[in-house]
Design a protein around this motif. Structure first.
Motif, short mmCIF file in Angstrom:
data_model
loop_
_atom_site.label_atom_id
_atom_site.label_comp_id
_atom_site.label_asym_id
_atom_site.label_seq_id
_atom_site.Cartn_x
_atom_site.Cartn_y
_atom_site.Cartn_z
N LEU A 99 1.59 3.40 6.28
CA LEU A 99 2.94 3.64 6.04
C LEU A 99 3.48 3.37 4.74
O LEU A 99 3.12 2.34 4.23
CB LEU A 99 3.93 3.20 7.11
CG LEU A 99 3.80 1.51 7.27
CD1 LEU A 99 5.15 1.16 7.90
CD2 LEU A 99 2.67 1.48 8.59
N GLN A 100 4.31 4.19 4.30
CA GLN A 100 4.88 3.55 2.87
C GLN A 100 6.45 3.30 3.02
O GLN A 100 6.64 2.18 3.46
CB GLN A 100 4.89 4.73 1.95
CG GLN A 100 3.61 4.49 1.22
CD GLN A 100 3.17 5.60 0.11
OE1 GLN A 100 4.17 6.06 -0.69
NE2 GLN A 100 1.95 6.37 0.08
N CYS A 101 7.32 4.26 3.31
CA CYS A 101 8.52 4.09 3.66
C CYS A 101 8.85 3.65 5.13
O CYS A 101 9.75 2.94 5.58
CB CYS A 101 9.35 5.11 3.11
SG CYS A 101 9.63 6.68 4.52
N GLY A 102 8.12 4.14 5.98
CA GLY A 102 8.13 4.03 7.36
C GLY A 102 9.14 4.93 8.27
O GLY A 102 9.18 4.45 9.31
N CYS A 138 5.28 10.53 2.52
CA CYS A 138 5.09 9.59 1.57
C CYS A 138 3.42 9.61 1.37
O CYS A 138 3.08 9.24 0.44
CB CYS A 138 5.24 8.32 1.86
SG CYS A 138 7.33 7.91 1.95
N ARG C 22 2.11 -5.96 4.90
CA ARG C 22 3.42 -5.78 3.93
C ARG C 22 4.16 -6.95 4.75
O ARG C 22 4.24 -6.62 6.26
CB ARG C 22 3.87 -4.60 3.84
CG ARG C 22 4.02 -3.82 5.11
CD ARG C 22 4.06 -2.35 5.06
NE ARG C 22 5.37 -1.77 4.40
CZ ARG C 22 5.48 -0.61 3.87
NH1 ARG C 22 4.56 -0.08 3.82
NH2 ARG C 22 6.62 -0.47 3.30
N LYS C 28 8.49 -2.13 10.85
CA LYS C 28 8.52 -0.56 10.85
C LYS C 28 7.63 0.01 11.68
O LYS C 28 7.60 1.23 11.93
CB LYS C 28 8.06 -0.35 9.16
CG LYS C 28 9.24 -0.46 8.23
CD LYS C 28 9.00 -0.05 7.01
CE LYS C 28 10.20 0.08 5.97
NZ LYS C 28 10.13 0.17 4.73
N PHE C 35 17.33 1.49 8.65
CA PHE C 35 17.46 2.50 7.62
C PHE C 35 18.75 2.82 7.61
O PHE C 35 19.64 2.27 8.18
CB PHE C 35 16.56 3.77 7.87
CG PHE C 35 15.19 3.33 7.79
CD1 PHE C 35 14.52 3.70 6.59
CD2 PHE C 35 14.42 2.84 8.93
CE1 PHE C 35 12.84 3.40 6.60
CE2 PHE C 35 13.00 2.72 8.99
CZ PHE C 35 12.26 2.95 7.73
N ILE C 254 14.61 2.29 2.94
CA ILE C 254 14.93 3.75 2.50
C ILE C 254 13.77 4.41 2.98
O ILE C 254 12.57 4.21 2.63
CB ILE C 254 15.06 3.51 0.84
CG1 ILE C 254 15.21 4.93 0.41
CG2 ILE C 254 13.84 2.76 0.28
CD1 ILE C 254 15.59 5.18 -1.04
N GLY C 255 14.06 5.72 3.58
CA GLY C 255 13.11 6.54 4.03
C GLY C 255 12.65 7.54 3.41
O GLY C 255 12.64 8.70 3.47
N GLY C 256 12.03 7.00 2.17
CA GLY C 256 11.59 7.90 1.07
C GLY C 256 12.88 8.36 0.02
O GLY C 256 13.97 8.31 0.40
N PHE C 258 11.75 9.02 -3.97
CA PHE C 258 11.14 9.95 -4.95
C PHE C 258 11.78 10.46 -5.99
O PHE C 258 11.45 11.47 -6.76
CB PHE C 258 10.30 11.27 -4.24
CG PHE C 258 9.82 10.98 -2.85
CD1 PHE C 258 8.68 10.02 -2.85
CD2 PHE C 258 10.17 11.30 -1.90
CE1 PHE C 258 8.15 9.74 -1.56
CE2 PHE C 258 9.60 11.16 -0.55
CZ PHE C 258 8.38 10.42 -0.53
N ILE C 477 10.69 1.11 -2.29
CA ILE C 477 10.25 2.35 -1.78
C ILE C 477 8.89 2.75 -1.34
O ILE C 477 8.44 3.93 -0.91
CB ILE C 477 10.73 3.65 -2.52
CG1 ILE C 477 10.26 3.54 -4.20
CG2 ILE C 477 12.42 3.27 -2.84
CD1 ILE C 477 10.70 4.64 -4.97
N GLY C 478 8.10 1.88 -1.63
CA GLY C 478 6.72 2.04 -1.47
C GLY C 478 5.71 0.84 -1.04
O GLY C 478 4.48 0.85 -1.39
N GLY C 647 0.26 10.29 -2.11
CA GLY C 647 1.48 10.91 -1.65
C GLY C 647 1.91 11.80 -2.66
O GLY C 647 2.54 12.96 -2.58
#
Ligand code: FES
Ligand code: FES
Lengths: 158, 81, 749
Positions: A99-102, A138, C22, C28, C35, C254-256, C258, C477-478, C647
């Protein structure tokens, strides 16, 4: 406004709520019951972020009405871990950095759990097609697929 | 003298020159000096520019020190994603 | 440049370069992480926005009286509820239409009500009197002299003589050096082609969401998903006409993003509604709104011309790039023009970029804004040129590649860069020599991005038990919290597990620029390292006090203060935990800080290799193998670096093959949903192989370069090159959707 009364079971608990007739199960879970683990990415059945189990079937909760949960059993991401013990999928996702942003993760985990219950030994292609309804922007899916394959192997071995 | 290189579209405002030489010991002084020498550039400089000093990019031009022989490039303000 | 070292300060690491779990991970995977849309406040109202159905229309009047009169409606706002003198007039206009609606989806009014259904009904009661105007959504159409003009105040800048008529071309940029005409005359082979790319969307799965709680005195709090909560605070304060100090903004998970969450859309609207209603208001965009009214990319058209000698030396290169950036100026035409030939050392080069406004939503950044489209066209021509000369495309690139000390195509000389290293890795990679099946083709492309630094403030507190609390101000964000913990632990000489990082709110930590430009691991990382060093200085002072020696005579090694010099060996080393435990008696809390406008970000290069298979019957493209090779300087958390590579590649595959904003004749967006705007799903993609190259960036103590953006630069061209090889015809328009591929194959027969 006329509201309907619903009795249901969520993550094993007896729950009652009132909802409007056009209210989705996703909105009920998130806004009425405070179960915000299921996410709304589209509201139209295209992203899978809202995935939950309804009587053992994988559904998009944004496409199910709150009223439809009457006398049924709902499982959400909040019910996946057993107390302080994570489900093997949850641990593997962390281990593989899947997962990145999750934001997609709850939906992906629910969907994957459903897959492994049905098919404990999926091929990579089977995993990819099963998860084709769960968008992740992501990761490029690579690490998700690896985490799923690895969990499946572990669980078969256990 | 510090050598200042302008991006192509600024040339007309600097009487057709792409390269300007000014006395300055930091970026602020340099920008003031070229704005004064070429008033046509002043509005662009006021809007904000990025600079590269001897190959090192600075997104916001500030008071970075300059050497006698520094080579500075001026760019439109850079934004990222 | 001669006096500079060629190695970063630190080269041996204990924890940096490992991939631990993490800190936000468990939240998560259990659904606990909060979020943007997951926050609630007592007495909260639902906010909804009315949007223009027209691409271009004068707003004669807006009548909100019926909506205001509806039971359950607590506030209605229009442009009049914002500060007309706000500093950024374009942002003001973009978040709420003023005299005209400029695109399908442009906000015109908003309501706050006690429920979704009341809010929906209230929107239907707002009467807007529109005078529909002619519109333009295509970049080439918008540049024509007779095109409908959006803004009377835009006169093209950067052209001589100064225009006297307003136009949709906001700016012309030109970069370059040498004499391209002369260069082309020396060439043995010249390739010149035109290209087009469609607008795409970042496609983050989490729609924009904001909970605003503004009290009647104008002070309040915002909770929102953003790449820059300080930016949200400053912008909202300006748009609402209140002091910055009165707003406290907390960045949710934050859900993405970019790049798409580097500006404001709904945040000031939620704040204005909350201020007017005197209650908390939550606004969440629907997916339809995200597509129609957030910030997609530019669409582009371009012309590229490159000439080379038979030995492979490029003699001249020229690009002309038109960026359609939506309803306001600011499309990344400058960045695109600067990036277009950045991979090559060129004696003669000219790049021109046009920033063009149209009746579409204002573009926002999307990973390396402007660069992917430029790379698509340039790298397509590079591959074709290599073929015409009869040279291996990687050899051709190596021959002309950007190198340290050489002048870049945009001007300054390169510092230490890793392009050649990525190309050498690509050449040696088994992927590059693997056999291809029928209807398959292989393509290669390079990519470049500047990478940025910027304003950063970080704070690090030593806890009583010797653990460390790290506060950074750049939204994660990542996985950046993990990277920050790694760097703090590395400096302090303690375990990763002993450091926990949070994203502090705007009132708890100094200003931080937006998480953009791949700056976080670099800039917040640098600030974290400096804050750790600041605290080490203080830890040494405390040890000195306890030993009653001079602080200069104390060194920090492996997580311990040790007496040095004449006192070496005099005292037992004191661990961080021991010093922390006696902090109260040695002078109080121990913390380190660092504030900086970080410079020294290192540019990053990548090379991608792609295999595609084209179905000659249907024109469908399947990517069958993908390899990303990129310079990370130093990979702090390799698993997340790989994740950024993968990604970016996956997004690039979508951009190349499927994704496109489709506007109808009426100027309305026709595919504002994930069903019709199809982003890659798991079954569309192969595994994405990665190779991290580490050519250190000397502007960072560990050699770190940003990695988040470069990964989306090469895919478009790499895939186009592989599809062109497979189909036997050059594809010049994105996306390479089945009808387009089929048409190209048919026309080639
Ligand atoms: S929110 Fe239900 S599928 Fe997207
Ligand atoms: S991790 Fe961000 S969408 Fe999947």
């Amino acid at each position: 406004m006329h509201q309907v009364h619903v009795s249901t079971k969520i993550n094993g608990d007896e729950i009652e709520y009132l909802c409007e007739t056009d209210e989705t199960l996703l909105d009920v879970l998130r806004d009425k019951l405070g179960l915000t683990g299921a996410k709304e990415g589209c509201g139209s059945g295209d992203c899978g972020a809202c995935s939950v189990m309804l009587d053992g079937r994988l559904v998009c909760s944004c496409l199910v009405l709150g009223a439809e949960a009457q006398d049924r059993e709902v499982e959400t991401i909040e019910g996946m871990a057993d107390g302080e013990n994570l489900h093997p999928l949850q641990s593997k996702f962390l281990e593989h950095a899947a997962l990145q942003c999750g934001i997609c993760t709850p939906g992906v985990l629910i969907a994957t759990k459903a897959l492994l219950e049905k098919n404990p030994d999926p091929t990579e292609t089977e995993v990819r097609y099963w998860l084709a309804g769960n968008l992740c922007r992501c990761t490029g899916y690579d690490k998700i697929i690896r985490a799923v394959m690895d969990t499946a192997a572990d669980m078969r071995g256990a | 003298m510090v050598k200042v290189m302008l991006w192509g579209s600024l040339k007309p405002a600097a009487e057709g020159k792409a390269e300007i030489h000014v006395e300055a010991s930091n970026v602020k002084q340099m920008l003031d000096a070229i704005g004064k020498a070429h008033p046509g550039l002043a509005p662009v400089l006021e809007r904000g520019v990025s600079v590269a000093i001897d190959g090192q990019m600075h997104r916001v031009a500030g008071y970075e020190p300059l050497r006698e022989d520094s080579e500075v490039y001026i760019f439109p303000r850079l934004e990222g994603g | 440049m001669l006096d500079k070292p060629n190695k970063p300060e630190k080269q041996k690491f204990n924890v940096v370069g490992t991939s631990p779990l993490r800190p936000d991970g468990v939240d998560k995977v259990t659904g606990r992480a909060r979020f943007g849309a997951d926050m609630v406040a007592p007495g909260m109202l639902v906010g909804k926005i009315l949007r223009s159905p027209h691409a271009h229309a004068r707003i004669r009047s807006i009548d909100v009286s019926k909506a205001e009169a509806l039971s359950g409606v607590k506030a209605v706002v229009t442009k009049d509820d914002f500060n007309a003198d706000a500093e950024d007039q374009d942002v003001l206009y973009n978040i709420m239409a003023r005299e005209k609606a400029l695109y399908d989806g442009h906000a015109v009014a908003a309501v706050a009500a006690i429920s979704q259904s009341v809010a929906r009904r209230a929107l239907a009661l707002i009467e807007v009197d529109y005078e529909v105007l002619p519109h333009v959504t295509d970049v080439d159409e918008a540049m024509k002299p007779d095109a409908p003009v959006l803004h009377d105040h835009i006169f093209t800048e950067g052209v001589e003589p100064k225009p006297t008529k307003p136009s949709n071309i906001a700016q012309r940029y030109e970069f370059g050096h040498g004499d391209v005409e002369e260069g082309f005359s020396e060439a043995d082979v010249i390739v010149e082609r035109n290209f087009k790319t469609a607008a795409t969307h970042q496609g983050y799965i989490e729609p924009h969401a904001c909970l605003a709680n503004i009290a009647n005195d104008g002070s309040g709090e915002l909770w929102c998903c953003t790449q820059g909560h300080y930016m949200v605070r400053n912008t909202c304060a300006s748009l609402l006409g209140i002091d910055v100090s009165r707003l406290r903004v907390t960045a949710s998970e934050i859900g993405g993003g970019f790049g798409g969450k580097t500006t404001v859309f709904i945040e000031p609207v939620a704040a204005a509604l909350s201020r007017k209603a005197g209650r908390p208001v939550k606004v969440v965009m629907s997916r339809n709104e995200v597509f129609r009214a957030s910030g997609p990319t530019s669409s582009t058209s371009s012309r590229i011309k490159i000439g080379a000698k038979k030995d492979g030396t490029i003699t001249a290169a020229e690009s002309e790039l038109n960026y359609q950036g939506g309803a306001f100026a600011g499309a990344p035409a400058d960045l695109g023009a600067m990036c277009s030939f950045a991979c090559y050392v060129l004696k003669n080069v000219r790049t021109i970029g046009y920033d063009v406004v149209t009746n579409r939503p204002k573009q926002a950044a999307y990973r390396a804004p402007g660069a992917p489209m430029a790379a698509f066209s340039v790298e397509s021509v590079v591959e074709e040129l290599a073929g015409k000369i009869g040279m291996d495309p990687i050899e051709f690139r190596i021959k002309n590649a950007a190198r340290e000390g050489e002048k870049s195509s945009y001007g300054p000389k390169f510092r230490q860069v890793g392009l050649v290293e990525t190309l050498e890795e690509a050449k040696a990679h088994p992927h590059y020599s693997a056999p291809l099946g029928p209807n398959q083709g292989r393509g290669v492309s390079c990519g470049f991005w500047f990478n940025f630094g910027g304003q950063t403030s970080t704070s690090l507190s030593i806890n009583i038990d010797g653990t460390v609390a790290l506060a950074v101000g750049t939204p994660d964000i990542g996985g950046s919290r993990a990277s920050m913990c790694l760097m703090a632990a590395e400096e302090l000489g303690i375990g990763y597990e002993q450091v926990r990082a949070i994203i502090a709110d705007t009132s708890s930590l100094g200003y931080n620029d937006v998480t953009d430009g791949s700056r976080v691991t670099f800039a917040s990382g640098k600030a974290t390292i400096m804050a750790a060093r600041d605290s080490i200085g203080k830890l040494c002072e405390r040890a000195a006090k306890m030993w009653d020696i001079s602080p200069d005579a104390v060194v920090w090694e492996e997580g311990h203060a040790k007496p040095a010099g004449a006192n070496a060996g005099e005292f037992e080393p004191l661990s961080l935990a021991e010093i922390a435990a006696s902090a109260e008696s040695t002078g109080g809390p121990i913390a380190g800080h660092h504030e900086v406008n970080a410079s020294g970000a290192g540019t990053s290069f990548a090379t991608h290799i792609v295999d595609s298979e084209v179905d000659p019957e249907t024109g469908r493209v399947q990517v069958t193998r993908y390899t990303v090779i990129q310079d990370a300087g130093k990979a702090v958390h390799p698993a997340y670096v790989e994740g950024q590579f993968q990604g970016g590649a996956a997004q690039g595959i979508g951009w190349a093959i499927n994704e496109e904003y489709i506007y109808g004749e009426d100027g309305r967006l026709q595919n504002a949903g994930f069903l019709d705007y199809r982003i890659p799903v798991a079954s569309d993609l192969p595994m994405i192989d990665t190779k991290i190259v580490e050519v250190p960036n000397l502007g960072h103590p560990y050699g770190v370069r940003g990695v988040g953006e470069t990964s989306i630069v090469p895919p478009l061209a790499a895939i186009a090159n592989s599809v062109s090889a497979a189909a036997g015809v050059r594809l010049t328009e994105l996306p390479m959707s089945p009808p387009r591929v089929l048409k190209a194959i048919d026309e080639n027969k």
